[in-house]
Write a protein that holds these residues in place. Sequence first.
Motif, PDB file in Angstrom:
ATOM      1  N   ASN A  47       0.828  -1.196   0.000  1.00 45.18           N
ATOM      2  CA  ASN A  47       0.000   0.000   0.000  1.00 45.18           C
ATOM      3  C   ASN A  47       0.869   1.255   0.000  1.00 45.18           C
ATOM      4  OD1 ASN A  47       0.930   0.044   2.633  1.00 45.18           O
ATOM      5  ND2 ASN A  47      -1.088   0.231   3.600  1.00 45.18           N
ATOM      6  N   ARG A  48       0.222   2.411  -0.085  1.00 50.58           N
ATOM      7  CA  ARG A  48       0.980   3.668  -0.203  1.00 50.58           C
ATOM      8  C   ARG A  48       1.868   3.911   0.999  1.00 50.58           C
ATOM      9  NH1 ARG A  48      -4.072   5.324  -1.804  1.00 50.58           N
ATOM     10  NH2 ARG A  48      -4.393   6.405   0.175  1.00 50.58           N
ATOM     11  N   GLN A  49       1.350   3.606   2.194  1.00 46.04           N
ATOM     12  CA  GLN A  49       2.147   3.846   3.404  1.00 46.04           C
ATOM     13  C   GLN A  49       3.392   2.979   3.416  1.00 46.04           C
ATOM     14  OE1 GLN A  49       1.924   6.193   5.473  1.00 46.04           O
ATOM     15  NE2 GLN A  49       3.393   5.534   7.015  1.00 46.04           N
ATOM     16  N   ALA A  50       3.270   1.728   2.960  1.00 45.32           N
ATOM     17  CA  ALA A  50       4.444   0.853   2.910  1.00 45.32           C
ATOM     18  C   ALA A  50       5.482   1.407   1.945  1.00 45.32           C
ATOM     19  CB  ALA A  50       4.028  -0.555   2.491  1.00 45.32           C
ATOM     20  N   GLN A  51       5.047   1.956   0.813  1.00 48.54           N
ATOM     21  CA  GLN A  51       5.982   2.565  -0.139  1.00 48.54           C
ATOM     22  C   GLN A  51       6.742   3.712   0.514  1.00 48.54           C
ATOM     23  OE1 GLN A  51       3.643   3.685  -3.534  1.00 48.54           O
ATOM     24  NE2 GLN A  51       3.051   1.575  -4.009  1.00 48.54           N
ATOM     25  N   THR A  52       6.030   4.490   1.341  1.00 48.79           N
ATOM     26  CA  THR A  52       6.676   5.603   2.044  1.00 48.79           C
ATOM     27  C   THR A  52       7.695   5.081   3.060  1.00 48.79           C
ATOM     28  OG1 THR A  52       4.696   6.975   1.807  1.00 48.79           O
ATOM     29  CG2 THR A  52       6.269   7.602   3.519  1.00 48.79           C
ATOM     30  N   LEU A  53       7.327   4.038   3.779  1.00 41.70           N
ATOM     31  CA  LEU A  53       8.219   3.504   4.798  1.00 41.70           C
ATOM     32  C   LEU A  53       9.456   2.855   4.186  1.00 41.70           C
ATOM     33  CD1 LEU A  53       5.661   1.860   7.269  1.00 41.70           C
ATOM     34  CD2 LEU A  53       6.657   4.141   7.380  1.00 41.70           C
ATOM     35  N   LEU A  54       9.284   2.166   3.061  1.00 37.18           N
ATOM     36  CA  LEU A  54      10.408   1.481   2.429  1.00 37.18           C
ATOM     37  C   LEU A  54      11.367   2.447   1.756  1.00 37.18           C
ATOM     38  CD1 LEU A  54       8.617  -1.600   0.812  1.00 37.18           C
ATOM     39  CD2 LEU A  54       9.976  -1.548   2.900  1.00 37.18           C
ATOM     40  N   GLY A  55      10.851   3.566   1.220  1.00 40.33           N
ATOM     41  CA  GLY A  55      11.703   4.542   0.561  1.00 40.33           C
ATOM     42  C   GLY A  55      12.214   4.054  -0.786  1.00 40.33           C
ATOM     43  N   GLU A  56      13.228   4.730  -1.290  1.00 40.75           N
ATOM     44  CA  GLU A  56      13.802   4.399  -2.585  1.00 40.75           C
ATOM     45  C   GLU A  56      14.799   3.250  -2.461  1.00 40.75           C
ATOM     46  OE1 GLU A  56      12.944   5.739  -5.426  1.00 40.75           O
ATOM     47  OE2 GLU A  56      11.564   7.231  -4.574  1.00 40.75           O
ATOM     48  N   GLY A  57      14.938   2.494  -3.538  1.00 41.36           N
ATOM     49  CA  GLY A  57      15.961   1.459  -3.585  1.00 41.36           C
ATOM     50  C   GLY A  57      15.581   0.216  -2.792  1.00 41.36           C
ATOM     51  N   GLN A  58      16.549  -0.660  -2.637  1.00 46.84           N
ATOM     52  CA  GLN A  58      16.350  -1.932  -1.941  1.00 46.84           C
ATOM     53  C   GLN A  58      16.788  -1.794  -0.494  1.00 46.84           C
ATOM     54  OE1 GLN A  58      14.924  -4.516  -3.387  1.00 46.84           O
ATOM     55  NE2 GLN A  58      15.082  -5.937  -1.666  1.00 46.84           N
ATOM     56  N   PRO A  59      15.857  -1.833   0.475  1.00 44.41           N
ATOM     57  CA  PRO A  59      16.261  -1.643   1.876  1.00 44.41           C
ATOM     58  C   PRO A  59      16.930  -2.882   2.445  1.00 44.41           C
ATOM     59  CG  PRO A  59      13.921  -2.123   1.771  1.00 44.41           C
ATOM     60  CD  PRO A  59      14.405  -2.050   0.340  1.00 44.41           C
ATOM     61  N   CYS A  60      17.751  -2.667   3.469  1.00 47.78           N
ATOM     62  CA  CYS A  60      18.362  -3.768   4.222  1.00 47.78           C
ATOM     63  C   CYS A  60      17.524  -3.997   5.476  1.00 47.78           C
ATOM     64  CB  CYS A  60      19.805  -3.414   4.594  1.00 47.78           C
ATOM     65  SG  CYS A  60      20.602  -4.622   5.673  1.00 47.78           S
ATOM     66  N   TRP A  61      16.990  -5.213   5.611  1.00 50.25           N
ATOM     67  CA  TRP A  61      16.172  -5.564   6.773  1.00 50.25           C
ATOM     68  C   TRP A  61      17.080  -6.017   7.901  1.00 50.25           C
ATOM     69  CZ3 TRP A  61      10.627  -5.674   6.536  1.00 50.25           C
ATOM     70  CH2 TRP A  61      10.101  -5.364   5.281  1.00 50.25           C
ATOM     71  N   GLN A  62      16.815  -5.527   9.117  1.00 47.84           N
ATOM     72  CA  GLN A  62      17.675  -5.843  10.248  1.00 47.84           C
ATOM     73  C   GLN A  62      16.839  -6.290  11.439  1.00 47.84           C
ATOM     74  OE1 GLN A  62      20.331  -2.569  10.981  1.00 47.84           O
ATOM     75  NE2 GLN A  62      21.307  -2.769   8.993  1.00 47.84           N
ATOM     76  N   ASP A  63      17.461  -7.140  12.289  1.00 46.29           N
ATOM     77  CA  ASP A  63      16.739  -7.638  13.454  1.00 46.29           C
ATOM     78  C   ASP A  63      16.807  -6.646  14.605  1.00 46.29           C
ATOM     79  OD1 ASP A  63      19.237  -7.893  14.645  1.00 46.29           O
ATOM     80  OD2 ASP A  63      19.310 -10.066  14.498  1.00 46.29           O
ATOM     81  N   GLU A  64      16.322  -7.082  15.795  1.00 45.83           N
ATOM     82  CA  GLU A  64      16.229  -6.184  16.953  1.00 45.83           C
ATOM     83  C   GLU A  64      17.574  -5.642  17.393  1.00 45.83           C
ATOM     84  OE1 GLU A  64      15.079  -9.240  16.742  1.00 45.83           O
ATOM     85  OE2 GLU A  64      13.018  -9.423  17.477  1.00 45.83           O
ATOM     86  N   ASN A  65      18.653  -6.327  17.028  1.00 42.06           N
ATOM     87  CA  ASN A  65      19.991  -5.926  17.445  1.00 42.06           C
ATOM     88  C   ASN A  65      20.767  -5.204  16.355  1.00 42.06           C
ATOM     89  OD1 ASN A  65      19.721  -7.367  19.996  1.00 42.06           O
ATOM     90  ND2 ASN A  65      19.753  -9.182  18.709  1.00 42.06           N
ATOM     91  N   GLY A  66      20.078  -4.846  15.256  1.00 44.15           N
ATOM     92  CA  GLY A  66      20.742  -4.150  14.165  1.00 44.15           C
ATOM     93  C   GLY A  66      21.533  -5.058  13.253  1.00 44.15           C
ATOM     94  N   GLN A  67      21.344  -6.380  13.367  1.00 48.50           N
ATOM     95  CA  GLN A  67      22.056  -7.327  12.510  1.00 48.50           C
ATOM     96  C   GLN A  67      21.231  -7.616  11.262  1.00 48.50           C
ATOM     97  OE1 GLN A  67      25.237  -8.374  13.275  1.00 48.50           O
ATOM     98  NE2 GLN A  67      24.925  -6.859  14.885  1.00 48.50           N
ATOM     99  N   PRO A  68      21.867  -7.653  10.076  1.00 52.41           N
ATOM    100  CA  PRO A  68      21.113  -7.901   8.835  1.00 52.41           C
ATOM    101  C   PRO A  68      20.407  -9.246   8.873  1.00 52.41           C
ATOM    102  CG  PRO A  68      23.332  -7.098   8.352  1.00 52.41           C
ATOM    103  CD  PRO A  68      23.305  -7.398   9.825  1.00 52.41           C
ATOM    104  N   LEU A  69      19.184  -9.270   8.358  1.00 47.60           N
ATOM    105  CA  LEU A  69      18.435 -10.508   8.236  1.00 47.60           C
ATOM    106  C   LEU A  69      18.771 -11.172   6.905  1.00 47.60           C
ATOM    107  CD1 LEU A  69      14.895  -9.377   9.474  1.00 47.60           C
ATOM    108  CD2 LEU A  69      16.478 -10.860  10.684  1.00 47.60           C
ATOM    109  N   SER A  70      19.096 -12.452   6.950  1.00 47.68           N
ATOM    110  CA  SER A  70      19.286 -13.197   5.709  1.00 47.68           C
ATOM    111  C   SER A  70      17.919 -13.388   5.051  1.00 47.68           C
ATOM    112  CB  SER A  70      19.928 -14.551   5.996  1.00 47.68           C
ATOM    113  OG  SER A  70      19.014 -15.386   6.681  1.00 47.68           O
ATOM    114  N   PRO A  71      17.874 -13.732   3.752  1.00 46.52           N
ATOM    115  CA  PRO A  71      16.575 -13.956   3.103  1.00 46.52           C
ATOM    116  C   PRO A  71      15.698 -14.943   3.864  1.00 46.52           C
ATOM    117  CG  PRO A  71      18.295 -13.844   1.444  1.00 46.52           C
ATOM    118  CD  PRO A  71      18.985 -13.801   2.776  1.00 46.52           C
TER     119      PRO A  71
END
Length: 303
Positions: A47-71
Amino acid sequence: MSIRQDRLPLVDLHADEIEIGHYGALLDTLNVGLLEFSTNGSLLQCNRQAQTLLGEGQPCWQDENGQPLSPDEHLAMQVVHTGQPVRQRAIGLRSSNSDLINWYKASAYPVLGDDGNLRRVLLILADLSRPSDLARDARQLPTHDPLTGLFNQRYISTLLDDECRRAQRYGRPFVLALLAIDDYPGICQTDGQHAGEDAVAEVGRLLARSLREFDMVGRFGVDEFLLILPNARVNEATSVLERLRELIETTRLRGDDKALTISGGLTEYSNEDTPTLIDTVRSLLAAAQAADGNRICVNLDLF
């Protein structure tokens, strides 16, 4: 009827694309993002709000400790693998061209086909930085103990649950330890409550500075600290905690220059549930303190 944002309505598990679209539009009015994923983890629509939250480009998803999440660790893929919803996780998103991490409260839900098989996964993102009811959640996820700056007991317990799930799924070892200041009541009685709190704060700061970036430590009681050491085995963790014990003993954290000491219990995860793990390290800690303290007791059942 008003809808509380911490109790979002759920689409039916058999919802079709039209229903999902209507749900996304509803969440837009609540400033909540909705992302729809296929069972291979690819993003189908949002939805539109998700597009706003994700922003431009491919975001890096991270866990509660700031560590990147694998696929495979992505919330949508956790639903694909288990068939179960994932609720109320703190998730960070960092854009490809920025070091800034934005934090969200995230939940993921399965959507089933007419045959009962998983067809889609819906991921809900609520921005924790907005001034609203969710801002109060931002102060809770993640939550830190004000005296030590470490995670508080509730949140370190949540992290322990998450680490157990990761260990079960990926077979990665981790070590759990419970440390406590020796004779804490005696320190408070002799030197005053304020001196006791100063000792807790100093031990907390030493722990935070001495552990690895991805280790997790939280205040687990008045004078106790729970440590989660991912990707570690009991032998190496024992060496680390022995060095910490010696460091605290020699740093002279008490104002009267008396030695401040700690004791601890240490075990390695072996498919126990969280309460059993806590009971194990607590009993080992009690044994260490009963043997005059200033020592680390290890779970001998691991050898």
